[in-house]
Design an enzyme around this catalytic site. Structure first.
Site, PDB file in Angstrom:
ATOM      1  N   ASN A  62     -70.781  67.708 -14.184  1.00 39.07           N
ATOM      2  CA  ASN A  62     -70.687  69.111 -14.566  1.00 39.07           C
ATOM      3  C   ASN A  62     -70.210  69.969 -13.402  1.00 39.07           C
ATOM      4  O   ASN A  62     -70.579  69.749 -12.246  1.00 39.07           O
ATOM      5  CB  ASN A  62     -71.985  69.647 -15.184  1.00 39.07           C
ATOM      6  CG  ASN A  62     -73.235  69.384 -14.372  1.00 39.07           C
ATOM      7  OD1 ASN A  62     -73.315  68.421 -13.637  1.00 39.07           O
ATOM      8  ND2 ASN A  62     -74.216  70.254 -14.528  1.00 39.07           N
ATOM      9  N   GLU A  75     -69.516  65.502 -19.593  1.00 37.65           N
ATOM     10  CA  GLU A  75     -68.857  64.674 -20.613  1.00 37.65           C
ATOM     11  C   GLU A  75     -67.417  65.122 -20.824  1.00 37.65           C
ATOM     12  O   GLU A  75     -66.499  64.310 -20.918  1.00 37.65           O
ATOM     13  CB  GLU A  75     -69.595  64.753 -21.954  1.00 37.65           C
ATOM     14  CG  GLU A  75     -71.005  64.200 -21.931  1.00 37.65           C
ATOM     15  CD  GLU A  75     -72.062  65.238 -21.584  1.00 37.65           C
ATOM     16  OE1 GLU A  75     -71.777  66.133 -20.749  1.00 37.65           O
ATOM     17  OE2 GLU A  75     -73.162  65.162 -22.131  1.00 37.65           O
TER      18      GLU A  75
HETATM   19  N1  THU Z   1     -74.634  69.860 -19.122  1.00 37.55           N
HETATM   20  C1  THU Z   1     -73.787  68.792 -19.113  1.00 37.55           C
HETATM   21  O1  THU Z   1     -72.976  68.609 -18.200  1.00 37.55           O
HETATM   22  N2  THU Z   1     -73.861  67.918 -20.132  1.00 37.55           N
HETATM   23  C2  THU Z   1     -74.799  67.962 -21.128  1.00 37.55           C
HETATM   24  O2  THU Z   1     -74.809  67.105 -21.974  1.00 37.55           O
HETATM   25  C3  THU Z   1     -75.782  69.055 -21.168  1.00 37.55           C
HETATM   26  C4  THU Z   1     -75.573  70.139 -20.170  1.00 37.55           C
HETATM   27  C5  THU Z   1     -74.577  70.771 -17.982  1.00 37.55           C
HETATM   28  C6  THU Z   1     -74.033  72.138 -18.270  1.00 37.55           C
HETATM   29  C7  THU Z   1     -74.669  72.943 -17.145  1.00 37.55           C
HETATM   30  O3  THU Z   1     -73.879  72.797 -15.982  1.00 37.55           O
HETATM   31  C8  THU Z   1     -76.000  72.246 -16.908  1.00 37.55           C
HETATM   32  O4  THU Z   1     -75.883  70.968 -17.484  1.00 37.55           O
HETATM   33  C9  THU Z   1     -77.192  72.957 -17.517  1.00 37.55           C
HETATM   34  O5  THU Z   1     -77.001  73.223 -18.855  1.00 37.55           O
END
Ligand code: THU
Length: 160
Positions: A62, A75
């Site tokens: 992320n 993802e």
């Molecule tokens: N996030 C992801 O990268 N993937 C997920 O499946 C759920 C949430 C990230 C988005 C944000 O940077 C952090 O997790 C908190 O929501």
């Protein structure tokens, strides 16, 4: 009127050690990716690793932003990068995990709705199921046989 149920098969493993060698490697890559996430605002570090039909593994994590909605989930970083590099190669599997400093994540991390939609698009495009393997830092792993299992009655180009 008709009532019907949508039944979604889920496979559960006691922990990551129960995965096949190939899937354990994919989860390891996802864990490594999580450790490199840029998540200064949530402190929630997510990693994803995608395996393609040609054997290539592409990872993502992320990427947050001071303008919060500009950030992107692990993802989608992984899947978009995979598709940008190998536009004609089906995605076979994705492993997802997360870590945070404040607690040990002992349950599988579940992809958000937008990521489910994006995974479903590539599944439809290539007509190849994308297996989804989800884990926390410790504890059980759950696996879905295809992205559409995580998003029943999904919106596709056919609906346009
Ligand atoms: N996030 C992801 O990268 N993937 C997920 O499946 C759920 C949430 C990230 C988005 C944000 O940077 C952090 O997790 C908190 O929501």
């Amino acid at each position: 009127m008709t009532n019907f149920q949508i039944i979604i098969p889920v496979r559960r493993y006691d922990d990551s050690n129960a995965l096949s060698e190939a899937d354990a490697l994919l989860m390891k890559k996802a864990r490594e990716a999580a450790s490199m996430a840029y998540a200064p605002y949530s402190g929630f570090h997510v990693g994803a690793a995608v395996r393609l039909a040609n054997g290539a593994i592409v990872t993502g994590n992320n990427q947050e932003n001071a303008a919060y909605p500009s950030g992107l989930c692990a993802e989608r970083v992984a899947v978009f990068y995979a598709s940008s590099q190998y536009p004609d190669v089906p995605i076979e599997a994705i492993a997802v995990t997360a870590r945070t400093k404040v607690r040990t994540i002992s349950e599988p991390v579940s992809p958000c709705g937008a990521c489910r939609q994006v995974l479903s698009e590539y599944e439809t495009l290539h007509q190849t199921p994308i297996r989804i393997i989800l884990a926390g830092e410790t504890g059980p792993v759950v696996e879905f046989a295809k992205a559409s299992d995580l998003l029943p009655m999904n919106f596709t180009s056919k609906d346009l």
